[in-house]
Write a protein that holds these residues in place. Structure first.
Motif, mmCIF file in Angstrom:
data_model
loop_
_atom_site.group_PDB
_atom_site.id
_atom_site.type_symbol
_atom_site.label_atom_id
_atom_site.label_comp_id
_atom_site.label_asym_id
_atom_site.label_seq_id
_atom_site.Cartn_x
_atom_site.Cartn_y
_atom_site.Cartn_z
ATOM 1 N N ASP A 155 0.770 -1.053 -0.669
ATOM 2 C CA ASP A 155 0.000 -0.417 -0.317
ATOM 3 C C ASP A 155 0.980 1.640 -0.086
ATOM 4 O O ASP A 155 2.321 1.345 -0.134
ATOM 5 N N ALA A 156 0.086 2.147 0.083
ATOM 6 C CA ALA A 156 0.910 3.808 -0.002
ATOM 7 C C ALA A 156 2.170 3.616 1.071
ATOM 8 O O ALA A 156 2.428 4.589 0.990
ATOM 9 N N GLY A 157 1.848 2.541 1.856
ATOM 10 C CA GLY A 157 2.784 3.401 3.564
ATOM 11 C C GLY A 157 4.310 2.596 2.693
ATOM 12 O O GLY A 157 5.327 3.222 3.456
ATOM 13 N N TYR A 158 4.934 1.989 1.419
ATOM 14 C CA TYR A 158 5.797 1.365 1.233
ATOM 15 C C TYR A 158 6.315 2.519 0.146
ATOM 16 O O TYR A 158 7.196 2.218 -0.463
ATOM 17 N N GLY A 159 5.175 2.763 -0.296
ATOM 18 C CA GLY A 159 6.161 4.051 -1.110
ATOM 19 C C GLY A 159 6.676 4.733 -1.397
ATOM 20 O O GLY A 159 6.546 6.649 -0.342
ATOM 21 N N SER A 160 8.229 5.241 -1.830
ATOM 22 C CA SER A 160 9.559 6.151 -1.358
ATOM 23 C C SER A 160 10.333 5.817 -2.315
ATOM 24 O O SER A 160 10.607 4.656 -3.272
ATOM 25 N N TYR A 161 10.875 7.321 -2.772
ATOM 26 C CA TYR A 161 12.229 6.921 -3.335
ATOM 27 C C TYR A 161 12.825 5.851 -3.547
ATOM 28 O O TYR A 161 13.515 5.005 -4.116
ATOM 29 N N ASN A 162 13.750 5.228 -2.245
ATOM 30 C CA ASN A 162 14.680 4.727 -2.038
ATOM 31 C C ASN A 162 13.944 3.327 -2.098
ATOM 32 O O ASN A 162 14.936 2.434 -2.933
ATOM 33 N N ASN A 163 12.693 2.579 -2.054
ATOM 34 C CA ASN A 163 12.423 1.725 -1.601
ATOM 35 C C ASN A 163 11.874 1.367 -3.842
ATOM 36 O O ASN A 163 12.488 0.564 -4.089
ATOM 37 N N TYR A 164 11.690 2.486 -4.179
ATOM 38 C CA TYR A 164 11.385 2.350 -5.454
ATOM 39 C C TYR A 164 12.891 1.883 -6.904
ATOM 40 O O TYR A 164 13.562 1.031 -7.238
ATOM 41 N N ILE A 165 13.521 2.711 -5.932
ATOM 42 C CA ILE A 165 15.736 3.031 -6.753
ATOM 43 C C ILE A 165 15.549 1.045 -5.790
ATOM 44 O O ILE A 165 16.776 0.555 -6.831
ATOM 45 N N TYR A 166 15.603 0.781 -5.023
ATOM 46 C CA TYR A 166 16.111 -1.118 -4.491
ATOM 47 C C TYR A 166 14.987 -2.101 -5.083
ATOM 48 O O TYR A 166 15.507 -3.043 -5.377
ATOM 49 N N CYS A 167 14.171 -1.431 -5.741
ATOM 50 C CA CYS A 167 13.939 -2.350 -6.518
ATOM 51 C C CYS A 167 13.896 -2.318 -7.742
ATOM 52 O O CYS A 167 14.507 -3.541 -9.040
ATOM 53 N N GLU A 168 14.748 -0.972 -8.370
ATOM 54 C CA GLU A 168 16.049 -1.048 -10.114
ATOM 55 C C GLU A 168 16.894 -1.785 -9.997
ATOM 56 O O GLU A 168 16.895 -2.451 -10.996
ATOM 57 N N GLN A 169 17.271 -2.312 -8.474
ATOM 58 C CA GLN A 169 18.593 -2.131 -8.757
ATOM 59 C C GLN A 169 18.476 -4.033 -8.780
ATOM 60 O O GLN A 169 19.532 -4.955 -8.930
ATOM 61 N N HIS A 170 17.419 -4.280 -7.764
ATOM 62 C CA HIS A 170 17.464 -5.867 -8.054
ATOM 63 C C HIS A 170 16.483 -6.981 -8.339
ATOM 64 O O HIS A 170 15.436 -7.641 -8.686
ATOM 65 N N ASP A 171 16.239 -6.069 -9.538
ATOM 66 C CA ASP A 171 15.394 -6.204 -11.310
ATOM 67 C C ASP A 171 14.081 -6.939 -10.055
ATOM 68 O O ASP A 171 13.382 -8.098 -10.617
ATOM 69 N N MET A 172 12.403 -5.737 -9.043
ATOM 70 C CA MET A 172 11.871 -5.850 -8.765
ATOM 71 C C MET A 172 10.781 -4.971 -9.931
ATOM 72 O O MET A 172 11.492 -3.702 -9.594
ATOM 73 N N GLU A 173 9.003 -5.290 -10.077
ATOM 74 C CA GLU A 173 8.681 -4.251 -10.795
ATOM 75 C C GLU A 173 7.750 -3.164 -9.667
ATOM 76 O O GLU A 173 8.048 -3.996 -7.961
ATOM 77 N N LYS A 174 7.892 -2.632 -9.331
ATOM 78 C CA LYS A 174 7.292 -1.175 -8.972
ATOM 79 C C LYS A 174 5.419 -1.411 -8.773
ATOM 80 O O LYS A 174 5.249 -1.029 -9.560
ATOM 81 N N TYR A 175 5.470 -2.088 -7.503
ATOM 82 C CA TYR A 175 3.318 -2.124 -7.443
ATOM 83 C C TYR A 175 3.666 -1.970 -6.074
ATOM 84 O O TYR A 175 2.505 -1.949 -5.701
ATOM 85 N N MET A 176 4.092 -0.569 -5.792
ATOM 86 C CA MET A 176 4.016 0.172 -4.150
ATOM 87 C C MET A 176 3.544 1.531 -4.920
ATOM 88 O O MET A 176 4.365 2.203 -5.384
ATOM 89 N N LYS A 177 2.171 1.912 -3.950
ATOM 90 C CA LYS A 177 1.786 2.545 -4.001
ATOM 91 C C LYS A 177 2.139 3.934 -3.294
ATOM 92 O O LYS A 177 3.339 3.618 -2.484
#
Length: 524
Positions: A336-358
């Motif tokens: 949900d929206a509590g997890y969507g942040s710049y740090n977490n989105y960059i972390y997803c890109e670095q580890h080949d995870m799609e961005k599905y966090m609001k």
């Protein structure tokens, strides 16, 4: 006359069969549980138990482990005395423990000392067996967190910032005391150097030197009503008192650590957080732990206990825990929206995870068309051929400077732009609130990430993931708290709390496994 007959039989006689399993139904959950647990080598986690040379024979540790796990499976959380009582009166527990009767102290020793180091491995082994049988898809992980109140006193808080302020006020008192002592020591030519900060060891050393200069004898000190302390006694006692107070402040700051701002006096690992259920009714913070779960196909695949107040900081530790357990990262982590942040989105890109966090403004961006299409929002400004942002009044925004965002791990910076001229603008009331030229902050990279998240979550796949997350992740906590009545942490200390949460999670997964199996049998 009536015949008098004497009955020598008793109504409570021993009956056959003698095997407890013969009293159990073939679909009884204890039989499903025992059959499942027989396929796991539990003994490898129980080999380091010390053997007693004297006394009674130790209870079978495998049976003890089965009994504990079955207790958490049936009730969500089972206390030690409930385990003891069930082993005496409940036929299911008697079947698992081989009709032994361990006391609650025995269960306490077994859970705390024997299972403490191996509970996470047991949780992972049980999960792997369930996931193999159920063909669980671990690439789709539904993440959610919930704050559980700790077993700590409500008004036992220690605030880090308040402690720091008190410590600096104490430094001022110490400086004033040094000036007073230096005035009294002018005759000797000695002088204590005053500083901005002081250490407890420094004060104790000064107190020792002070006692030597004035020949202070503690046996001559006076206390109580009707006695007047000498100047030397008063100054010497203040030095020792301030040293003890400094040690107390240093200990409090060290307990808080760099990542926390508070802790409880009765449970140093608990952090004061805002909990939705404010039963106190005064909007006070309560000592709690932030429990994070990752759910896959209704099973808890990964669980973590954190001391962070925000879910945003819990995402990376949870993903690292998942990688440590399964050897890869989930492809579609949904939160949900509590997890969507710049740090977490960059972390997803670095580890080949799609961005599905609001992100925070996701709902407003997608549902409020007036807000989304507002021409005075900086993200809606158009660019001219020269690369300048142009406002609705056709004025250029000139780049001013870049500013680092505080607390960002990846060096995120905001770009600051200032309008070249806002005087006589017809849109002043709609565009800005001050008399100065409008200033905007923007980060093109984060804006592009938000747009990618919107596209992902607004797709058919994203809509299905959002629906499943609300059912599975939030439903897991709903079952845990309301159906199985586990609403508050029982143990104290982060390690003991992790042990408790792992036991509750194992019980939750086994409970879900049995229910699914029973549904399949009924449908067949």
């Amino acid at each position: 006359m009536k015949n008098q007959t004497t009955t020598y039989s008793k109504s409570k006689q021993g009956i056959l069969p003698m095997f407890i399993s013969d009293f159990l139904d073939i679909c009884d959950p204890v039989l499903t549980f025992d059959e499942f647990m027989e396929g796991i080598d539990l003994a490898k986690y129980l080999r380091n138990i010390p053997e007693h040379e004297t006394g009674r024979i130790r209870y079978n540790p495998v049976n003890m482990l089965k009994t504990v796990l079955f207790g958490f499976m049936t009730q969500g959380y089972m206390s030690l005395r409930e385990l003891e009582d069930n082993c005496r009166v409940n036929i299911r527990f008697m079947y698992l423990i081989d009709n032994e009767r361990p006391s609650y102290r025995t269960f306490s020793y077994f859970i705390n000392d024997v299972l403490g180091d191996s509970i996470e491995d047991i949780f992972n082994d049980i999960n792997k067996k369930i996931f193999e049988q159920e063909n669980v898809d671990l690439n789709h992980l539904y993440i959610d967190g919930s704050k559980f109140e700790a077993n700590a006193n409500k008004y036992s808080w220690v605030w880090k910032k308040a402690t720091e302020k008190s410590r600096y006020r104490l430094f001022e008192k110490i400086t004033a005391l040094f000036h007073e002592i230096n005035t009294d020591l002018e005759w000797s030519g000695l002088k204590i150097e005053a500083n901005v900060e002081y250490a407890p060891e420094q004060l104790r050393e000064i107190a020792d030197q002070y006692a030597k200069v004035w020949n202070v004898d503690r046996s001559d000190f006076v206390y109580g009503k009707g006695h007047r302390k000498t100047c030397q006694q008063r100054q010497y006692e203040k030095l020792l008192e301030y040293a003890s107070k400094l040690e107390e402040y240093i200990e409090k700051v060290n307990i808080c650590g760099p990542a926390r701002n508070s802790y409880s006096k009765t449970d140093h690992s608990a952090t004061f957080m805002r909990i939705k259920t404010d039963y106190m009714g005064n909007d006070q913070l309560l000592p709690a732990y932030n429990v994070q779960v990752g759910v896959a196909d209704e099973y808890i695949a990964v669980v973590d206990v954190n001391q962070y107040r925000s879910d945003m900081d819990c995402f990376v530790p949870l993903m690292e825990q998942f990688k440590k357990t399964y050897g890869f990262y989930p492809k579609y982590p949904t939160a949900d929206a509590g997890y969507g942040s710049y740090n977490n989105y960059i972390y997803c890109e670095q580890h080949d995870m799609e961005k599905y966090m609001k992100f925070t403004m996701f709902k407003k961006e997608t549902e409020d068309k007036k807000y989304h299409n507002d021409p005075f929002r900086a993200v809606n400004f158009r660019f001219n051929s020269e690369g300048y942002m142009i406002c609705p009044n056709e004025k250029r925004f000139i780049f001013s400077h870049r500013r680092a965002v505080r607390g960002n791990e990846y060096g995120r910076q905001e770009e600051i732009y200032v309008c070249e001229d806002c005087s006589n603008c017809p849109y002043t009331a709609q565009c800005k609130k001050t008399e100065n030229n409008r200033t905007i902050r923007i980060n093109q990279e984060l804006t592009a990430m938000h747009q990618e998240v919107i596209e992902n979550l607004e797709s058919i796949h994203g809509a299905l993931l959002r629906m499943n997350r609300s059912i599975q992740a939030e439903g897991t906590f709903g079952i845990m708290k309301n159906d199985r009545n586990y609403k508050r942490i029982v143990r104290r200390g982060i390690n003991s709390v992790r042990l408790e949460i792992f036991l509750v999670s194992i019980g939750q997964n086994l409970y879900k496994y049995h229910n699914k199996k029973m549904r399949l049998q009924k449908s067949a």
